[in-house]
Design an enzyme around this catalytic site. Structure first.
Site, PDB file in Angstrom:
ATOM      1  CB  SER A 121      -0.966  -0.042   1.188  1.00 10.63           C
ATOM      2  OG  SER A 121      -1.999   0.897   1.043  1.00 10.63           O
ATOM      3  CG  ASP A 200      -7.108  -3.459  -2.760  1.00  5.33           C
ATOM      4  OD1 ASP A 200      -7.564  -2.327  -2.474  1.00  5.33           O
ATOM      5  OD2 ASP A 200      -6.018  -3.881  -2.322  1.00  5.33           O
ATOM      6  CG  HIS A 215      -6.148  -2.030   0.916  1.00  2.48           C
ATOM      7  ND1 HIS A 215      -5.391  -2.041  -0.241  1.00  2.48           N
ATOM      8  CD2 HIS A 215      -5.469  -1.217   1.795  1.00  2.48           C
ATOM      9  CE1 HIS A 215      -4.324  -1.284  -0.087  1.00  2.48           C
ATOM     10  NE2 HIS A 215      -4.340  -0.771   1.132  1.00  2.48           N
TER      11      HIS A 215
END
Length: 235
Positions: A121, A200, A215
């Site tokens: 991320s 996601d 996620h």
């Protein structure tokens, strides 16, 4: 949605602890065969490596029996203060600087250590900028050009055997928030793989919005093991 994410986060914490044990520590004084430099996600549980990084490093170790594998957790805030754009920018820049510093130190002091760069991320943004051939700011941010980290020295490139990005924000996401492209430099593209769970919203091309429950599943859905196999084939 926040309640769902908190429940899932707690579940993942317990499952990861059972499956992979304690988070790996940074390298000891001796040089390991492989070091994984990993940047955790935004406010991710399991600091300093994060749940995804812990799962990934443990999986890499399982795929390289007989080799010493250690994890280096990138030292950066992984800020969740999205109401303060400069806080996020500085968070990412701190991560890039620490990652690049670690890479250059390893290349200098441990020439036989194979380096793997990874991130999840926000950490995937850090990893991508770390390996960028040059971060280009939009005109409205040109006053910050002097703060942009330079590309890694060409001499260290052969030491980096693989890069793995979990849930890297999509081009659409990056464009919506006005951030520079997160593409890695051409010398690393053949050694880079990325993972995005279908649906996601951070990485699948959806407009900027709150991350959904998908996620937070990268540490337990099998992607870290698949990524470890990718790494094992290259070190």
């Amino acid at each position: 949605m926040r309640r769902v994410l908190l429940v899932l986060s707690g579940l993942i914490t317990m499952v990861t602890a059972l499956l992979v044990g304690p988070a790996p520590h940074a390298a000891a004084a001796s040089c390991p065969d492989v070091e994984v430099i990993f940047a955790r996600g935004t406010a991710e549980d399991g600091a300093p490596m994060g749940l995804t990084g812990t799962s990934f490093v443990t999986a890499v170790r399982s795929q390289l029996p007989g080799k010493s594998v250690v994890g280096y957790p990138v030292d950066y805030p992984a800020s969740a203060n999205f109401n303060n754009r400069m806080a996020i920018i500085n968070s990412v820049l701190d991560g890039v600087r620490d990652s690049q510093s670690r890479i250059t130190a390893l290349a200098r002091n441990c020439p036989n250590t194979d380096i793997v760069v990874g991130g999840y991320s926000q950490g995937a943004v850090v990893a991508s900028y770390t390996l960028s051939s040059g971060i280009e700011l939009e005109p409205r941010y040109q006053q910050y050009t002097s703060q942009v980290p330079k590309p890694l020295p060409t001499a260290v490139a052969p030491k980096i055997k693989a890069a793995v990005l979990f849930a890297p924000p999509s081009d659409r996401w990056i464009q919506d928030i006005g951030a520079p492209s997160i593409a890695v430099g051409p010398q690393y593209r053949g050694r880079t793989t990325s993972y995005c769970i279908a649906g996601d919203v951070v990485c699948d091309g959806a407009p900027v919005q709150q991350p959904n429950a998908l996620h937070v599943l990268y540490s337990v859905n099998g992607d870290t093991l698949d990524a470890a196999r990718y790494v094992a084939a290259r070190v």
